[in-house]
Every structure is written in structure tokens, then in C-alpha cells.
Design a protein around this motif. Structure first.
Motif, PDB file in Angstrom:
ATOM      1  N   PHE A  56       0.817  -1.212   0.000  1.00  0.00           N
ATOM      2  CA  PHE A  56       0.000   0.000   0.000  1.00  0.00           C
ATOM      3  C   PHE A  56       0.852   1.263   0.000  1.00  0.00           C
ATOM      4  O   PHE A  56       1.999   1.245   0.415  1.00  0.00           O
ATOM      5  CB  PHE A  56      -0.948  -0.009   1.212  1.00  0.00           C
ATOM      6  CG  PHE A  56      -1.884  -1.181   1.183  1.00  0.00           C
ATOM      7  CD1 PHE A  56      -2.956  -1.201   0.312  1.00  0.00           C
ATOM      8  CD2 PHE A  56      -1.670  -2.272   1.997  1.00  0.00           C
ATOM      9  CE1 PHE A  56      -3.804  -2.297   0.253  1.00  0.00           C
ATOM     10  CE2 PHE A  56      -2.508  -3.373   1.952  1.00  0.00           C
ATOM     11  CZ  PHE A  56      -3.591  -3.382   1.079  1.00  0.00           C
ATOM     12  N   ASP A  57       0.240   2.356  -0.434  1.00  0.00           N
ATOM     13  CA  ASP A  57       0.968   3.621  -0.555  1.00  0.00           C
ATOM     14  C   ASP A  57       1.047   4.407   0.749  1.00  0.00           C
ATOM     15  O   ASP A  57       1.654   5.465   0.796  1.00  0.00           O
ATOM     16  CB  ASP A  57       0.345   4.494  -1.648  1.00  0.00           C
ATOM     17  CG  ASP A  57      -1.071   4.962  -1.329  1.00  0.00           C
ATOM     18  OD1 ASP A  57      -1.703   4.422  -0.385  1.00  0.00           O
ATOM     19  OD2 ASP A  57      -1.557   5.868  -2.029  1.00  0.00           O
ATOM     20  N   ARG A  58       0.457   3.895   1.813  1.00  0.00           N
ATOM     21  CA  ARG A  58       0.544   4.529   3.133  1.00  0.00           C
ATOM     22  C   ARG A  58       0.347   3.488   4.214  1.00  0.00           C
ATOM     23  O   ARG A  58       0.020   2.353   3.909  1.00  0.00           O
ATOM     24  CB  ARG A  58      -0.439   5.692   3.273  1.00  0.00           C
ATOM     25  CG  ARG A  58      -1.896   5.276   3.189  1.00  0.00           C
ATOM     26  CD  ARG A  58      -2.828   6.469   3.050  1.00  0.00           C
ATOM     27  NE  ARG A  58      -2.483   7.135   1.815  1.00  0.00           N
ATOM     28  CZ  ARG A  58      -2.598   8.423   1.581  1.00  0.00           C
ATOM     29  NH1 ARG A  58      -3.094   9.221   2.491  1.00  0.00           N
ATOM     30  NH2 ARG A  58      -2.262   8.954   0.434  1.00  0.00           N
ATOM     31  N   ASP A  59       0.548   3.882   5.479  1.00  0.00           N
ATOM     32  CA  ASP A  59       0.504   2.928   6.597  1.00  0.00           C
ATOM     33  C   ASP A  59      -0.857   2.778   7.260  1.00  0.00           C
ATOM     34  O   ASP A  59      -1.141   1.735   7.843  1.00  0.00           O
ATOM     35  CB  ASP A  59       1.523   3.325   7.669  1.00  0.00           C
ATOM     36  CG  ASP A  59       2.948   3.190   7.170  1.00  0.00           C
ATOM     37  OD1 ASP A  59       3.209   2.307   6.329  1.00  0.00           O
ATOM     38  OD2 ASP A  59       3.795   3.971   7.608  1.00  0.00           O
ATOM     39  N   THR A  60      -1.687   3.817   7.238  1.00  0.00           N
ATOM     40  CA  THR A  60      -2.986   3.772   7.920  1.00  0.00           C
ATOM     41  C   THR A  60      -4.029   4.530   7.115  1.00  0.00           C
ATOM     42  O   THR A  60      -3.694   5.291   6.205  1.00  0.00           O
ATOM     43  CB  THR A  60      -2.907   4.412   9.323  1.00  0.00           C
ATOM     44  OG1 THR A  60      -2.493   5.768   9.189  1.00  0.00           O
ATOM     45  CG2 THR A  60      -1.954   3.656  10.231  1.00  0.00           C
ATOM     46  N   GLY A  61      -5.296   4.316   7.488  1.00  0.00           N
ATOM     47  CA  GLY A  61      -6.391   5.049   6.855  1.00  0.00           C
ATOM     48  C   GLY A  61      -6.643   4.593   5.422  1.00  0.00           C
ATOM     49  O   GLY A  61      -6.382   3.459   5.052  1.00  0.00           O
ATOM     50  N   MET A  62      -7.168   5.520   4.621  1.00  0.00           N
ATOM     51  CA  MET A  62      -7.441   5.215   3.215  1.00  0.00           C
ATOM     52  C   MET A  62      -6.121   5.051   2.472  1.00  0.00           C
ATOM     53  O   MET A  62      -5.232   5.884   2.603  1.00  0.00           O
ATOM     54  CB  MET A  62      -8.274   6.324   2.568  1.00  0.00           C
ATOM     55  CG  MET A  62      -9.693   6.412   3.100  1.00  0.00           C
ATOM     56  SD  MET A  62     -10.665   4.898   2.841  1.00  0.00           S
ATOM     57  CE  MET A  62     -10.737   4.820   1.067  1.00  0.00           C
ATOM     58  N   ALA A  63      -6.014   3.966   1.719  1.00  0.00           N
ATOM     59  CA  ALA A  63      -4.777   3.681   0.997  1.00  0.00           C
ATOM     60  C   ALA A  63      -5.111   3.095  -0.372  1.00  0.00           C
ATOM     61  O   ALA A  63      -6.225   2.620  -0.607  1.00  0.00           O
ATOM     62  CB  ALA A  63      -3.919   2.702   1.787  1.00  0.00           C
TER      63      ALA A  63
END
Length: 117
Positions: A56-63
Motif C-alpha cells: 500500500f501507498d501509506r501505513d494507515t487510513g485510506m490507501a
């Protein structure tokens, strides 16, 4: 492809598997306590599963998913011979003699020496 022997039984979880494709949006939740490199990802339809956080493009939340992944796991029994195809984050994508495929933890198998990698 390589052959492996199952040295610890593995059971599939009692939830449906999910698939994500590159570009799919998901909501990321907690990290797994036993496998911290995995994060709980929930699809827009509400189904969720453990997926490597590196996808994923980030660690938390919307990704957004950067690659494809299927959370299907392969149920196995001790002594069973399986084909393993590739490893990701301590799990092997494997196939049994019936043609069923899915993930199995690397710690549950023993690679058979002498087989090609």
C-alpha cells in the motif's frame, strides 16, 4: 516451483478471502500481532483480510494498493507434499495435489532438498 513437506498443520481462517488489485482503494486498520508486516485491509464492500503493508501507498487510513494480492490460505495436514511457488513476508504461495492453492506460513513447511527453486 519447488516441492515442500508440511511439518505443521495449517487451517484456513473462517472468513472469506479477498482480492485487491493495483489501484484499488482500501481502509487500513491494525497490524497483526504475530505477523507485524501484515495490516488489516477492508474493501469498500466491507470485507477485510490481512495483506502485506508493503503493498500500500501509506501505513494507515485510506490507501491505494500498489500491487495485486489474494488472501486465500491453503489448509494442509502434516506429512502432505505440496508445490511452493514464491515467498512473500514469511508465507509461501502453494498448491496441493488436488490443485487447490493459497498461502501457507513458511514455518509450517520444510523445503525438499534437491528440488529446483
Amino acid at each position: 516451483m519447488q516441492r515442500a513437506r508440511v511439518i505443521a498443520e495449517h487451517r484456513s481462517p473462517d472468513r472469506p478471502s479477498i482480492r485487491v488489485s493495483a489501484g484499488d482503494s482500501v481502509t487500513l486498520g491494525e497490524r497483526d500481532s504475530d505477523w507485524p508486516q501484515f495490516v488489516w485491509a477492508t474493501l469498500a464492500q466491507g470485507l477485510g483480510g490481512w495483506i502485506p503493508a508493503a503493498l500500500f501507498d501509506r501505513d494507515t487510513g485510506m490507501a491505494t494498493a500498489l500491487g495485486d494480492y489474494d488472501t486465500r490460505e491453503l489448509a494442509t495436514i502434516i506429512g502432505e507434499s505440496i508445490n511452493v511457488h514464491y515467498e512473500q513476508e514469511g508465507w509461501w504461495w502453494a498448491e496441493n495435489a488436488k490443485g487447490e492453492s493459497g498461502w501457507i506460513p513458511a514455518r509450517a513447511i520444510e523445503l525438499i532438498e534437491g528440488d529446483p527453486t
